[in-house]
Design a protein around this motif. Sequence first.
Motif, PDB file in Angstrom:
ATOM      1  N   ARG A  20      -1.962   1.507  10.131  1.00 38.29           N
ATOM      2  CA  ARG A  20      -1.137   0.342   9.798  1.00 38.29           C
ATOM      3  C   ARG A  20       0.277   0.489  10.361  1.00 38.29           C
ATOM      4  O   ARG A  20       0.871  -0.479  10.829  1.00 38.29           O
ATOM      5  CB  ARG A  20      -1.077   0.144   8.281  1.00 38.29           C
ATOM      6  CG  ARG A  20      -0.474  -1.192   7.870  1.00 38.29           C
ATOM      7  CD  ARG A  20      -0.429  -1.338   6.360  1.00 38.29           C
ATOM      8  NE  ARG A  20      -1.733  -1.182   5.746  1.00 38.29           N
ATOM      9  CZ  ARG A  20      -2.667  -2.137   5.737  1.00 38.29           C
ATOM     10  NH1 ARG A  20      -2.434  -3.297   6.338  1.00 38.29           N
ATOM     11  NH2 ARG A  20      -3.823  -1.940   5.138  1.00 38.29           N
ATOM     12  N   LEU A  21       0.820   1.707  10.319  1.00 36.59           N
ATOM     13  CA  LEU A  21       2.151   1.941  10.880  1.00 36.59           C
ATOM     14  C   LEU A  21       2.168   1.619  12.367  1.00 36.59           C
ATOM     15  O   LEU A  21       3.105   0.988  12.865  1.00 36.59           O
ATOM     16  CB  LEU A  21       2.560   3.397  10.650  1.00 36.59           C
ATOM     17  CG  LEU A  21       3.918   3.801  11.233  1.00 36.59           C
ATOM     18  CD1 LEU A  21       5.045   3.079  10.507  1.00 36.59           C
ATOM     19  CD2 LEU A  21       4.126   5.319  11.127  1.00 36.59           C
ATOM     20  N   TRP A  22       1.133   2.020  13.073  1.00 35.51           N
ATOM     21  CA  TRP A  22       1.043   1.719  14.497  1.00 35.51           C
ATOM     22  C   TRP A  22       0.959   0.210  14.722  1.00 35.51           C
ATOM     23  O   TRP A  22       1.594  -0.332  15.623  1.00 35.51           O
ATOM     24  CB  TRP A  22      -0.163   2.423  15.109  1.00 35.51           C
ATOM     25  CG  TRP A  22      -0.465   1.972  16.508  1.00 35.51           C
ATOM     26  CD1 TRP A  22      -1.488   1.152  16.904  1.00 35.51           C
ATOM     27  CD2 TRP A  22       0.278   2.287  17.686  1.00 35.51           C
ATOM     28  NE1 TRP A  22      -1.444   0.939  18.260  1.00 35.51           N
ATOM     29  CE2 TRP A  22      -0.357   1.623  18.762  1.00 35.51           C
ATOM     30  CE3 TRP A  22       1.399   3.058  17.950  1.00 35.51           C
ATOM     31  CZ2 TRP A  22       0.095   1.714  20.081  1.00 35.51           C
ATOM     32  CZ3 TRP A  22       1.866   3.147  19.250  1.00 35.51           C
ATOM     33  CH2 TRP A  22       1.221   2.485  20.298  1.00 35.51           C
TER      34      TRP A  22
ATOM     35  N   GLU B 104      -3.037   9.075   4.486  1.00 30.89           N
ATOM     36  CA  GLU B 104      -1.693   9.646   4.594  1.00 30.89           C
ATOM     37  C   GLU B 104      -1.632  10.625   5.761  1.00 30.89           C
ATOM     38  O   GLU B 104      -2.589  11.343   6.051  1.00 30.89           O
ATOM     39  CB  GLU B 104      -1.322  10.370   3.305  1.00 30.89           C
ATOM     40  CG  GLU B 104       0.116  10.906   3.310  1.00 30.89           C
ATOM     41  CD  GLU B 104       0.495  11.619   2.025  1.00 30.89           C
ATOM     42  OE1 GLU B 104       1.682  12.001   1.900  1.00 30.89           O
ATOM     43  OE2 GLU B 104      -0.381  11.812   1.166  1.00 30.89           O
ATOM     44  N   PHE B 105      -0.491  10.666   6.433  1.00 29.08           N
ATOM     45  CA  PHE B 105      -0.297  11.556   7.561  1.00 29.08           C
ATOM     46  C   PHE B 105       1.066  12.219   7.441  1.00 29.08           C
ATOM     47  O   PHE B 105       1.945  11.769   6.691  1.00 29.08           O
ATOM     48  CB  PHE B 105      -0.386  10.791   8.884  1.00 29.08           C
ATOM     49  CG  PHE B 105       0.738   9.816   9.094  1.00 29.08           C
ATOM     50  CD1 PHE B 105       1.882  10.185   9.806  1.00 29.08           C
ATOM     51  CD2 PHE B 105       0.678   8.544   8.557  1.00 29.08           C
ATOM     52  CE1 PHE B 105       2.937   9.300   9.982  1.00 29.08           C
ATOM     53  CE2 PHE B 105       1.729   7.650   8.727  1.00 29.08           C
ATOM     54  CZ  PHE B 105       2.856   8.028   9.442  1.00 29.08           C
ATOM     55  N   SER B 106       1.254  13.293   8.222  1.00 29.58           N
ATOM     56  CA  SER B 106       2.564  13.952   8.217  1.00 29.58           C
ATOM     57  C   SER B 106       2.759  14.709   9.509  1.00 29.58           C
ATOM     58  O   SER B 106       1.801  15.100  10.185  1.00 29.58           O
ATOM     59  CB  SER B 106       2.701  14.911   7.032  1.00 29.58           C
ATOM     60  OG  SER B 106       1.853  16.030   7.201  1.00 29.58           O
TER      61      SER B 106
ATOM     62  N   LEU C 189      -6.963   6.088  16.166  1.00 26.49           N
ATOM     63  CA  LEU C 189      -6.364   5.433  14.998  1.00 26.49           C
ATOM     64  C   LEU C 189      -7.401   4.767  14.092  1.00 26.49           C
ATOM     65  O   LEU C 189      -7.109   4.511  12.923  1.00 26.49           O
ATOM     66  CB  LEU C 189      -5.345   4.389  15.465  1.00 26.49           C
ATOM     67  CG  LEU C 189      -4.072   4.985  16.091  1.00 26.49           C
ATOM     68  CD1 LEU C 189      -3.252   3.888  16.750  1.00 26.49           C
ATOM     69  CD2 LEU C 189      -3.248   5.712  15.046  1.00 26.49           C
ATOM     70  N   SER C 190      -8.600   4.498  14.609  1.00 26.20           N
ATOM     71  CA  SER C 190      -9.624   3.827  13.796  1.00 26.20           C
ATOM     72  C   SER C 190     -10.007   4.645  12.570  1.00 26.20           C
ATOM     73  O   SER C 190     -10.433   4.078  11.555  1.00 26.20           O
ATOM     74  CB  SER C 190     -10.872   3.558  14.649  1.00 26.20           C
ATOM     75  OG  SER C 190     -11.429   4.775  15.118  1.00 26.20           O
TER      76      SER C 190
ATOM     77  N   GLU D 259       0.852  -1.182   0.000  1.00 24.23           N
ATOM     78  CA  GLU D 259       0.000   0.000   0.000  1.00 24.23           C
ATOM     79  C   GLU D 259       0.887   1.229   0.000  1.00 24.23           C
ATOM     80  O   GLU D 259       1.421   1.633   1.027  1.00 24.23           O
ATOM     81  CB  GLU D 259      -0.900  -0.018   1.247  1.00 24.23           C
ATOM     82  CG  GLU D 259      -1.901   1.117   1.303  1.00 24.23           C
ATOM     83  CD  GLU D 259      -2.750   1.063   2.571  1.00 24.23           C
ATOM     84  OE1 GLU D 259      -3.984   1.034   2.453  1.00 24.23           O
ATOM     85  OE2 GLU D 259      -2.174   1.035   3.674  1.00 24.23           O
ATOM     86  N   ASN D 260       1.066   1.841  -1.171  1.00 19.95           N
ATOM     87  CA  ASN D 260       1.922   3.011  -1.321  1.00 19.95           C
ATOM     88  C   ASN D 260       1.081   4.185  -1.797  1.00 19.95           C
ATOM     89  O   ASN D 260       0.904   4.397  -2.997  1.00 19.95           O
ATOM     90  CB  ASN D 260       3.056   2.712  -2.311  1.00 19.95           C
ATOM     91  CG  ASN D 260       3.923   1.555  -1.852  1.00 19.95           C
ATOM     92  OD1 ASN D 260       4.476   1.580  -0.763  1.00 19.95           O
ATOM     93  ND2 ASN D 260       4.038   0.520  -2.676  1.00 19.95           N
TER      94      ASN D 260
END
Length: 582
Positions: free
Chosen positions: A340-342, A385-387, A379-380, A315-316
């Motif tokens: 997903r990162l978490w 995308e985040f920054s 997180l739900s 997933e990119n």
Amino acid sequence: MAPPFVSVPMKKKKKPSLVLTLSAAGLLIGGGSVAYWLLSQRQISSSDLLVGANIIPGDALFAVSLTTDPQQWQKLRQFGTKETQAELDRNLVELRDRFLTNNGYDFQKDIAPWVGNDVTIAILAPATVNKAVPKPVTTKENAASDQQSMVMVLPVKNPEIAKNILAQPKTLKQGKWIDRIYQGIAIKQSEGEAGENLSAALLDRRFLVITDSPKAAERAIDAYKNQTSLATTGGFAENFPKIANHQRFGQFYINVPTAAKIAAASPNRPLPAQVLAQLQNNQGLAGTMTLEAEGIRFKGVSWLNPNSQRVLAVENKAGKMQSRVPAETLMMLSGGNLQRLWGDYVLTSQRNPLSPIPPEQIRGGIKSLTDLDLDKDLLSWMKGEFSLSLIPTTPKQGSPDDFLVGLLFMVQTSDRQSAEASIKQLDEVMRNQYQFQVQPAKVASQPVVNWVSPYGTLTATHGWLDGDVAFLVVGAPITDKIVPKPNNILASTLPFQQTVPTEPNPTNGQFFLDVERTVKNFPLPTLIPNQQALLAATRSIGMTSAVSDSRSNRYDVFIALKKVSNPTALPSPESSNNNSSR
């Protein structure tokens, strides 16, 4: 300038493998279309793999390959400042004198005529690491097997010269050379104290292999003959070509599960059994370093153990946040899916003492401070995308400079209704629990909410961008720099374009840091030795990452560096010896 590390059989100084490993690693570590083309070929060229990968035992802990091209080493010495150049030169001279000059060898005269374009140094893990229950060390042989050992692979471009060098080595200052045979391979071995014997062998007239113990020589020969080398380790041959570059300065490889086992055996910070089992899902981390006109580029890849049940989600979807922040942004870190990162962080960090912050502590802290459940309430809905960015403010004349920089968090929500409910809860917590004023306001006709502390200082602002991107600003009031969308964006600036790699594309995350401006205006915490000198030599740092496939990740890193005009030549062996004798 000659590469300082190339060696031939000689009397081994005490613990040279550790010194050599750290020095070489320090040079490499302180990290697209060609990859896909390489993967599409029916056969993998040996030049796409780490030099000597077919000789280094498959359970090697670490391996680093470095160029023997004097012009590349001279190019490396052009980067940085006078201070960093002096530090690099000191290390190069130390390595050259330790492994060549002190043993009677000169690179240009004795080594250059026959050595190939790269040499590889590998560190083999202690034999006990691969045993379920380590046996007590009671003999000299067992004691030697319980130590890390070194294997050096020197490709041979002129077999006759290399053969003569091996047949007639320089006279040892202490001890003598003896000859022996193992699996039909002639070995030249120095006879000295236990654990300090060097061995050298010429394999098929193509590789001169030097080790710091007889056992390590046998392990290398076994790996070569029995095809149990690094080249046959799961995932190595499939992933290393993704970062191939034939004009490279160096390459490296780290065996993740073996490194985890060594960490687990450490008496100071042992890894729990659950963490060790989780790390077994990972197999390797590798990188290629190349020198470019304005800095150093790293192409990296990590991959999972072929036997692991874990798979990666391909997933990119990142790559837009740099167009939402202004040109003056000092730092930006983005990712494709925060939820997903978490999840990945929890999977690899839970009950892991080596983690920066345990997941349980983060969950508990957020629950204690906000009464919100990190996973369910926040997180739900953070699946986009985040920054995280640092943006400097423009101080107004006559106003106190309480904050010089604003911290901006942005995340694309997958469920705005749930997001608004959670944000409303946060507003209530700030009002009732911390006595903040929660004030609706407008910036450029767009509604926002300000959190104002009891002392009257604007502390934070939150709102929405483009309908589905939630933002939170903490510190300096820089909301007017992102609302409305800035005309001059970070993505269009030269520092960003020249630093942040364009590959891999599509991406699942990027990182940019304007080192020059950040160091000049804001103090940074000390994280590594000689940090100030290294930062003073760096202009900017950029990284782009992507999930390559269900088993591997790709990373491209570029470090833009300052340059030293007219770098001086390295001190000659004679002058460095004279200085050390004073």
